[in-house]
Design a protein around this motif. Sequence first.
Motif, PDB file in Angstrom:
ATOM      1  N   ILE A   1       0.834  -1.199   0.000  1.00 46.10           N
ATOM      2  CA  ILE A   1       0.000   0.000   0.000  1.00 46.10           C
ATOM      3  C   ILE A   1       0.872   1.253   0.000  1.00 46.10           C
ATOM      4  CG2 ILE A   1      -1.607   1.367   1.395  1.00 46.10           C
ATOM      5  CD1 ILE A   1      -2.980  -0.874  -0.001  1.00 46.10           C
ATOM      6  N   GLN A   2       1.937   1.247   0.800  1.00 44.32           N
ATOM      7  CA  GLN A   2       2.833   2.394   0.853  1.00 44.32           C
ATOM      8  C   GLN A   2       3.522   2.616  -0.489  1.00 44.32           C
ATOM      9  OE1 GLN A   2       5.482   1.727   4.148  1.00 44.32           O
ATOM     10  NE2 GLN A   2       3.844   1.806   5.683  1.00 44.32           N
ATOM     11  N   THR A   3       3.935   1.525  -1.129  1.00 46.70           N
ATOM     12  CA  THR A   3       4.580   1.638  -2.443  1.00 46.70           C
ATOM     13  C   THR A   3       3.609   2.206  -3.463  1.00 46.70           C
ATOM     14  OG1 THR A   3       6.024  -0.242  -1.969  1.00 46.70           O
ATOM     15  CG2 THR A   3       5.743   0.374  -4.283  1.00 46.70           C
ATOM     16  N   ALA A   4       2.363   1.706  -3.457  1.00 45.76           N
ATOM     17  CA  ALA A   4       1.353   2.213  -4.381  1.00 45.76           C
ATOM     18  C   ALA A   4       1.097   3.697  -4.145  1.00 45.76           C
ATOM     19  CB  ALA A   4       0.057   1.416  -4.229  1.00 45.76           C
ATOM     20  N   ALA A   5       1.037   4.105  -2.890  1.00 52.10           N
ATOM     21  CA  ALA A   5       0.816   5.516  -2.564  1.00 52.10           C
ATOM     22  C   ALA A   5       1.951   6.389  -3.092  1.00 52.10           C
ATOM     23  CB  ALA A   5       0.663   5.682  -1.055  1.00 52.10           C
ATOM     24  N   ARG A   6       3.180   5.891  -2.999  1.00 53.57           N
ATOM     25  CA  ARG A   6       4.328   6.652  -3.515  1.00 53.57           C
ATOM     26  C   ARG A   6       4.266   6.760  -5.042  1.00 53.57           C
ATOM     27  NH1 ARG A   6       7.145   3.771   0.596  1.00 53.57           N
ATOM     28  NH2 ARG A   6       7.894   2.244  -0.915  1.00 53.57           N
TER      29      ARG A   6
END
Length: 215
Positions: A36-41
Amino acid sequence: MIKRRKRSSNTLQDRLVWQAASLLLAYPDAEHAERIQTAARLLDHVTGEPRRLLGETVVGLSLPSPMQLQQSYVETFDLQKRCTMLLTYWTAGDTRNRGAQMVEFTQTYRGAGVEVPKGEAPDHLPVVLEFAATVDAEQGRRLLTKYRVPINVLRQALIDAGSAYVGAVSAVSATLPLAVVGETQRLLSSGPPAEAVGLEPFQLTVPPRRIQEGV
């Protein structure tokens, strides 16, 4: 008649959309928070409607507990055939023709120098998206475009279910040409093709619940 969607030729943005969607559509295992954090970035480099749609899914998948996410994922994608992410299900159904259609995915991957991740179905949408994003955008786009009607069927099914995953699938649809008018609704109404009389049906592969890193 196929309607053409007016869109830019920004292949880089499309690849970012495909990668983010692949991460968001993966089974919510122990690596879910990191994905999720990677997608947000990735969304920092995406513009327009795809950014908004992906952002909705990021938020929707950030709030529930891990157990709630896992239960929802299984109920949505594993227990409802109309929400399956196996693209050839809608073009071949539970028939032997589906096996032949999946060969095209495997051969496309091998032609680009990669193999299908162990334990994954080659036509599973997150696998196709990651291939298109990280390996071969041209061939990946070809597969996604060819199966844009099943992708739209999945999108509509997720809308009907009120699923948090609809934003990710809608963002993918936004990178593709519009499908034949009425084809999505026809498939939703009639279902996938049935096996011809006298033939043994091809068994539907159980959708994998986890996407490996890389394809």
